[in-house]
Design an enzyme around this catalytic site. Structure first.
Site, PDB file in Angstrom:
ATOM      1  N   CYS A 182       0.837  -1.201   0.000  1.00 27.09           N
ATOM      2  CA  CYS A 182       0.000   0.000   0.000  1.00 27.09           C
ATOM      3  C   CYS A 182       0.874   1.255   0.000  1.00 27.09           C
ATOM      4  CB  CYS A 182      -0.921  -0.006   1.224  1.00 27.09           C
ATOM      5  SG  CYS A 182      -2.038   1.412   1.271  1.00 27.09           S
TER       6      CYS A 182
ATOM      7  N   CYS B  11       0.447   5.025   6.851  1.00 27.74           N
ATOM      8  CA  CYS B  11      -0.150   4.816   8.176  1.00 27.74           C
ATOM      9  C   CYS B  11       0.907   4.192   9.095  1.00 27.74           C
ATOM     10  CB  CYS B  11      -1.372   3.905   8.077  1.00 27.74           C
ATOM     11  SG  CYS B  11      -2.586   4.469   6.864  1.00 27.74           S
TER      12      CYS B  11
ATOM     13  N   CYS C 171       0.750   0.459  10.354  1.00 29.39           N
ATOM     14  CA  CYS C 171       0.302  -0.612   9.457  1.00 29.39           C
ATOM     15  C   CYS C 171       1.437  -1.420   8.853  1.00 29.39           C
ATOM     16  CB  CYS C 171      -0.575  -0.025   8.349  1.00 29.39           C
ATOM     17  SG  CYS C 171      -1.336  -1.306   7.344  1.00 29.39           S
TER      18      CYS C 171
ATOM     19  N   ARG D 269     -17.746  -3.277  18.057  1.00 29.61           N
ATOM     20  CA  ARG D 269     -16.931  -4.445  17.752  1.00 29.61           C
ATOM     21  C   ARG D 269     -15.637  -4.465  18.563  1.00 29.61           C
ATOM     22  NH1 ARG D 269     -19.673  -6.651  13.766  1.00 29.61           N
ATOM     23  NH2 ARG D 269     -20.769  -5.292  12.305  1.00 29.61           N
TER      24      ARG D 269
END
Length: 329
Positions: free
Chosen positions: A55, A59, A62, A263
């Site tokens: 990617c 971030c 990540c 969640r």
């Protein structure tokens, strides 16, 4: 008297709830949870990385960013048959929602996107709620996903507007909000939450929950993730957050957004059954099952089944809200 669903919270009110004494906060959240949700019912979701690594985003947490050297080996989009097989296995193991994650900065209208549309359609036909997280979406892409049968789209805010550029510089907080708006326009259920343990302060956690709870429509699903530090990323040295911090986030989210599925997401591997039980008491009513959560470990399904039996939890059915809203003749 029924608790009012509000989208006009002030940041001061959110802070007041978040900073309540922990036992009082848990009790209040538990009462609201019982009012709006069937207690003891937990949705079991499975998350599959259908396109891993490589990617372009930066971030800082990540493992899938091409900018960092981590354990993740990039691979192209999985074949549709392989994904469908994984969805069938997930359904057999009790999952009612299947989420596909692709490590893209944004979805591009190309052959890969067409393949994802085909996956969505087939998994929807299996009677599962289909969720995807593919990066940023424009209105047309959101409409295409809706037509293919996508039930939900995950796009986390991650943190507060104020702290956002300390975590990510390759896109903005407003980019995130724009994708959420495009998803809501397409009448797709929104799954949006954040990560704690990024080095943020309590005020940032409060600000993130404030943003989510003052959207014109609350997200139908709010994941609360604890950072799992990954070697090779700028945040590899961050400390894991405590169970109590997770509970405070979950309980505050439950009070602010009573109808949402809250969640219990990343970081569950490090939590004991007792810690997870407290999270359910505080208002969590969804977990991810399976061996991996994208690229970080997750408790094995057998352990989750044992926990469900011990705590008397029952899996939530697919499309439950829609079924309950349908008038009977």
């Amino acid at each position: 008297m029924q608790t009012e669903i509000r989208n006009n919270w002030t940041k001061e009110e959110v802070a007041e709830i978040y900073n309540m004494p922990l036992m009082e906060l848990m009790y209040k959240a538990s009462v609201i949870h019982k009012e709006f949700q069937k207690t003891g019912e937990v949705q079991v979701c499975t998350l599959l990385s259908v396109k891993t690594g490589g990617c372009k985003e930066d971030c800082s947490y990540c493992s899938q960013s091409a900018r960092y050297s981590t354990h993740v080996k990039p691979h192209k989009l999985m074949q549709k048959d392989e994904v469908i097989e994984k969805a069938k296995q997930a359904k057999d193991n009790g999952s009612t929602r299947f989420c596909m994650g692709a490590a893209w900065r944004e979805a591009r209208s190309n052959k890969d996107f067409d393949n994802v549309l085909g996956m969505v359609s087939e998994i929807n036909d299996m009677g599962m709620e289909v969720c995807a997280t593919l990066g940023m979406l424009d209105e047309n892409q959101a409409d295409q996903l809706k037509k293919a049968g996508l039930y939900a789209y995950n796009h986390n805010l991650d943190t507060s507007r104020e702290y956002y550029d300390k975590v990510i510089t390759t896109r903005t907080f407003d980019d995130r909000l724009e994708t959420i708006a495009n998803v809501q326009k397409a009448k797709i259920s929104v799954c949006s939450g954040g990560i704690i343990g990024l080095g943020e302060k309590d005020n940032d956690r409060i600000a993130m929950l404030y943003t989510l709870s003052t959207l014109p429509t609350h997200p139908e699903s709010v994941p609360v993730n604890a950072l799992v530090p990954v070697e090779g990323t700028p945040m590899e040295g961050n400390k894991m957050v405590s169970t109590w911090e997770m509970i405070r986030m979950i309980a505050t989210a439950r009070i602010l957004m009573p109808k949402a599925m809250v969640r219990l997401s990343a970081g569950r591997t490090e939590m004991s059954t007792e810690a997870q039980a407290l999270c359910f008491m505080a208002g969590a009513n969804s977990i991810f099952a399976g061996d991996e959560l994208l690229t970080t470990p997750n408790p094995e399904e057998d352990a989750d089944k044992q926990m469900f039996n011990l705590l008397g939890l029952t899996p939530r059915a697919s499309f439950k809200e829609e079924i309950e809203a349908t008038p009977t003749i």
